[in-house]
Design a protein around this motif. Structure first.
Motif, PDB file in Angstrom:
ATOM      1  N   LEU A 332       0.824  -1.211   0.000  1.00  0.00           N
ATOM      2  CA  LEU A 332       0.000   0.000   0.000  1.00  0.00           C
ATOM      3  C   LEU A 332       0.855   1.257   0.000  1.00  0.00           C
ATOM      4  CD1 LEU A 332      -2.837  -0.989   2.488  1.00  0.00           C
ATOM      5  CD2 LEU A 332      -3.037  -0.689   0.022  1.00  0.00           C
ATOM      6  N   ASP A 333       1.969   1.253   0.788  1.00  0.00           N
ATOM      7  CA  ASP A 333       2.873   2.414   0.802  1.00  0.00           C
ATOM      8  C   ASP A 333       3.441   2.669  -0.585  1.00  0.00           C
ATOM      9  OD1 ASP A 333       4.200   1.745   4.119  1.00  0.00           O
ATOM     10  OD2 ASP A 333       2.461   2.890   3.446  1.00  0.00           O
ATOM     11  N   GLY A 334       3.857   1.582  -1.264  1.00  0.00           N
ATOM     12  CA  GLY A 334       4.403   1.745  -2.613  1.00  0.00           C
ATOM     13  C   GLY A 334       3.373   2.312  -3.582  1.00  0.00           C
ATOM     14  N   LYS A 335       2.135   1.782  -3.480  1.00  0.00           N
ATOM     15  CA  LYS A 335       1.085   2.264  -4.388  1.00  0.00           C
ATOM     16  C   LYS A 335       0.740   3.733  -4.108  1.00  0.00           C
ATOM     17  CE  LYS A 335       0.482  -1.562  -6.698  1.00  0.00           C
ATOM     18  NZ  LYS A 335       0.832  -1.628  -8.105  1.00  0.00           N
ATOM     19  N   ILE A 336       0.669   4.061  -2.801  1.00  0.00           N
ATOM     20  CA  ILE A 336       0.340   5.451  -2.431  1.00  0.00           C
ATOM     21  C   ILE A 336       1.422   6.384  -2.921  1.00  0.00           C
ATOM     22  CG2 ILE A 336       0.083   7.020  -0.473  1.00  0.00           C
ATOM     23  CD1 ILE A 336      -1.395   4.789   0.961  1.00  0.00           C
ATOM     24  N   PHE A 337       2.689   5.970  -2.777  1.00  0.00           N
ATOM     25  CA  PHE A 337       3.796   6.821  -3.228  1.00  0.00           C
ATOM     26  C   PHE A 337       3.731   7.033  -4.740  1.00  0.00           C
ATOM     27  CE2 PHE A 337       7.792   8.834  -2.928  1.00  0.00           C
ATOM     28  CZ  PHE A 337       8.525   8.440  -4.033  1.00  0.00           C
ATOM     29  N   GLU A 338       3.463   5.951  -5.479  1.00  0.00           N
ATOM     30  CA  GLU A 338       3.377   6.068  -6.936  1.00  0.00           C
ATOM     31  C   GLU A 338       2.202   6.966  -7.337  1.00  0.00           C
ATOM     32  OE1 GLU A 338       5.171   1.588  -7.913  1.00  0.00           O
ATOM     33  OE2 GLU A 338       3.119   2.107  -8.431  1.00  0.00           O
ATOM     34  N   LEU A 339       1.052   6.756  -6.680  1.00  0.00           N
ATOM     35  CA  LEU A 339      -0.114   7.568  -7.020  1.00  0.00           C
ATOM     36  C   LEU A 339       0.094   9.029  -6.659  1.00  0.00           C
ATOM     37  CD1 LEU A 339      -2.949   5.138  -5.880  1.00  0.00           C
ATOM     38  CD2 LEU A 339      -2.370   5.739  -8.227  1.00  0.00           C
ATOM     39  N   THR A 340       0.794   9.282  -5.538  1.00  0.00           N
ATOM     40  CA  THR A 340       1.070  10.669  -5.145  1.00  0.00           C
ATOM     41  C   THR A 340       1.967  11.351  -6.163  1.00  0.00           C
ATOM     42  OG1 THR A 340       0.866  10.060  -2.828  1.00  0.00           O
ATOM     43  CG2 THR A 340       1.960  12.144  -3.330  1.00  0.00           C
ATOM     44  N   GLU A 341       3.018  10.638  -6.615  1.00  0.00           N
ATOM     45  CA  GLU A 341       3.897  11.197  -7.636  1.00  0.00           C
ATOM     46  C   GLU A 341       3.129  11.481  -8.925  1.00  0.00           C
ATOM     47  OE1 GLU A 341       8.368   9.541  -6.588  1.00  0.00           O
ATOM     48  OE2 GLU A 341       7.190   8.531  -8.118  1.00  0.00           O
ATOM     49  N   LEU A 342       2.249  10.535  -9.298  1.00  0.00           N
ATOM     50  CA  LEU A 342       1.482  10.738 -10.523  1.00  0.00           C
ATOM     51  C   LEU A 342       0.541  11.925 -10.385  1.00  0.00           C
ATOM     52  CD1 LEU A 342       0.652   9.840 -13.340  1.00  0.00           C
ATOM     53  CD2 LEU A 342      -0.942   8.203 -12.296  1.00  0.00           C
ATOM     54  N   ARG A 343      -0.094  12.073  -9.203  1.00  0.00           N
ATOM     55  CA  ARG A 343      -0.998  13.203  -8.980  1.00  0.00           C
ATOM     56  C   ARG A 343      -0.252  14.525  -9.032  1.00  0.00           C
ATOM     57  NH1 ARG A 343      -4.131  13.792  -3.369  1.00  0.00           N
ATOM     58  NH2 ARG A 343      -1.980  14.123  -2.729  1.00  0.00           N
ATOM     59  N   ASP A 344       0.922  14.590  -8.367  1.00  0.00           N
ATOM     60  CA  ASP A 344       1.719  15.824  -8.390  1.00  0.00           C
ATOM     61  C   ASP A 344       2.171  16.162  -9.808  1.00  0.00           C
ATOM     62  OD1 ASP A 344       3.363  15.159  -5.208  1.00  0.00           O
ATOM     63  OD2 ASP A 344       1.420  16.033  -5.695  1.00  0.00           O
ATOM     64  N   SER A 345       2.560  15.128 -10.559  1.00  0.00           N
ATOM     65  CA  SER A 345       3.007  15.378 -11.937  1.00  0.00           C
ATOM     66  C   SER A 345       1.865  15.909 -12.791  1.00  0.00           C
ATOM     67  CB  SER A 345       3.573  14.084 -12.528  1.00  0.00           C
ATOM     68  OG  SER A 345       4.678  13.630 -11.788  1.00  0.00           O
ATOM     69  N   LEU A 346       0.671  15.299 -12.639  1.00  0.00           N
ATOM     70  CA  LEU A 346      -0.481  15.763 -13.414  1.00  0.00           C
ATOM     71  C   LEU A 346      -0.886  17.177 -13.003  1.00  0.00           C
ATOM     72  CD1 LEU A 346      -2.665  12.524 -13.488  1.00  0.00           C
ATOM     73  CD2 LEU A 346      -1.471  13.583 -15.411  1.00  0.00           C
ATOM     74  N   ALA A 347      -0.776  17.459 -11.681  1.00  0.00           N
ATOM     75  CA  ALA A 347      -1.117  18.813 -11.223  1.00  0.00           C
ATOM     76  C   ALA A 347      -0.170  19.841 -11.799  1.00  0.00           C
ATOM     77  CB  ALA A 347      -1.078  18.856  -9.693  1.00  0.00           C
ATOM     78  N   ARG A 348       1.127  19.517 -11.788  1.00  0.00           N
ATOM     79  CA  ARG A 348       2.082  20.464 -12.377  1.00  0.00           C
ATOM     80  C   ARG A 348       1.851  20.630 -13.873  1.00  0.00           C
ATOM     81  NH1 ARG A 348       5.762  17.721  -8.854  1.00  0.00           N
ATOM     82  NH2 ARG A 348       6.460  16.416 -10.588  1.00  0.00           N
ATOM     83  N   LEU A 349       1.514  19.519 -14.541  1.00  0.00           N
ATOM     84  CA  LEU A 349       1.296  19.586 -15.978  1.00  0.00           C
ATOM     85  C   LEU A 349       0.076  20.459 -16.290  1.00  0.00           C
ATOM     86  CD1 LEU A 349       1.924  18.678 -18.833  1.00  0.00           C
ATOM     87  CD2 LEU A 349       0.539  16.639 -18.427  1.00  0.00           C
TER      88      LEU A 349
END
Length: 355
Positions: A332-349
């Motif tokens: 779950l920690d790995g998935k949350i970390f990946e999803l958080t990175e993806l969310r931040d990247s999409l937000a910046r984009l």
């Protein structure tokens, strides 16, 4: 009472106090950085908290300068804190807005300091006795600049000497002391400016030395941005509308919230299992006591054996459950970390696209 007047988000850094060459991150992720105004003392401060820890507490003074070292990074030196702060923003617009506010509040601090000084000079009453008292207690840089920048005021300057009196020596004493005090005041101001200039020069040299590293990081960020841009373009080609991206972002946020809720539930389950293990340990102690007291009874020994087997089975089950729970938590920690990175990247984009 202090109130926030402007807030933004940025990654916070401080210069390495040992080497004075490397930036040390003081926050693991982007945090809120705010300008505060203290109406009681008429001072402006920059404050940032990482949880309950204050990682920035800098009072703005007229001698401070905010320097933009790259498109998304800026820094300023705080002589009171004896450090140099650095902020990494998600976009150049955020950096420019922060720098604009810094210059605005720096000018406001300067005006407040001048007004306070003028008020003190107007309310002061020059006299021979005060001049002689000043001479007996000569001014120092600490008495001129103050020991705390948050006061936002400077001690009043000696005024012109009083009207001439019959004794010439008494008339000359306050005047000479006034000139000496003014000279000391400007020497202290010059020393403070030189100190701030030296710190800013050292920070600028450090930034110049790290330009290559920053360029490499920028290139990596640009490659990642291009990859995400291509991905967004593909999604736009498939859907033909940008709301699909927002919908996916919303779904990702919902998934993250569900995973966080599941993680919280698992943590509560883990606490419950810990309590059960503690209870099992208490049962073990009670069993040993009963076994010691009733070892002569065969029936009770059999009952004790059954309890022991049941306890061992419970412990094995608890251990197996904890292992499986740890594995699930790590996943779950790995998935949350990946999803958080993806969310931040999409937000910046999305922010870059909108700008």
């Amino acid at each position: 009472m202090e109130q926030p007047i402007f807030s933004t988000r940025a990654h916070v850094f401080q210069i390495d106090p040992t080497t004075k060459k490397n930036w040390v991150p003081t926050s693991k992720h982007a945090v809120t950085v705010s300008y505060f105004y203290d109406s009681t003392r008429n001072v402006y401060r920059i404050i940032s908290l990482d949880g309950s820890k204050a990682i920035i507490n800098s009072t703005i003074t007229p001698n401070m300068t905010f320097t933009k070292t790259s498109q998304k990074f800026g820094q300023w030196a705080d002589s009171r804190a004896n450090t140099v702060y650095g902020l990494g923003f998600s976009s150049e617009n955020h950096l420019l807005k922060f720098a604009e506010k810094f210059a605005e509040f720096k000018e406001a601090a300067r005006l407040a300091k001048e007004k306070s000084q003028e008020k003190m000079e107007l309310t002061s009453t020059p006299s021979q006795e005060s001049a002689i008292g000043d001479l007996q207690s000569p001014l120092t840089p600490e008495s001129i600049n103050g020991t705390d920048d948050e006061r936002g005021t400077t001690p009043e300057m000696p005024q012109h000497p009083p009207e001439p009196r019959p004794e010439p020596s008494q008339n000359q004493l306050p005047f000479s002391h006034s000139s000496s005090s003014i000279n000391k005041h400007w020497e202290a101001e010059l020393a403070a400016l030189k100190g701030n200039n030296a710190k800013l020069t050292a920070a600028l040299l450090e930034s110049t030395a790290n330009v290559k590293q920053w360029k490499q990081q920028l290139a990596a960020y640009q490659e990642e941005a291009e990859r995400l841009h291509k991905r967004v373009t593909e999604l736009e080609c498939v859907s033909g509308q940008t709301p699909v991206i927002k919908s996916q972002k919303t779904e990702l946020n919902q998934t993250i919230e569900e995973l966080e809720s599941a993680l919280k539930a698992k943590e509560e389950e883990l606490e419950r299992l810990k309590e059960e293990v503690e209870s099992a340990n208490e049962f073990q102690t009670q069993k040993e006591s009963l076994t010691h007291k009733l070892q002569s009874s065969v029936e009770l020994r059999d009952l004790s054996g059954e309890l022991e087997l049941h306890l061992e089975g419970s412990q094995l089950e608890s251990e197996a459950f904890r292992k499986s729970l740890r594995s699930l938590l790590e996943l779950l920690d790995g998935k949350i970390f990946e999803l958080t990175e993806l969310r931040d990247s999409l937000a910046r984009l999305i922010e870059d696209s909108s700008s």
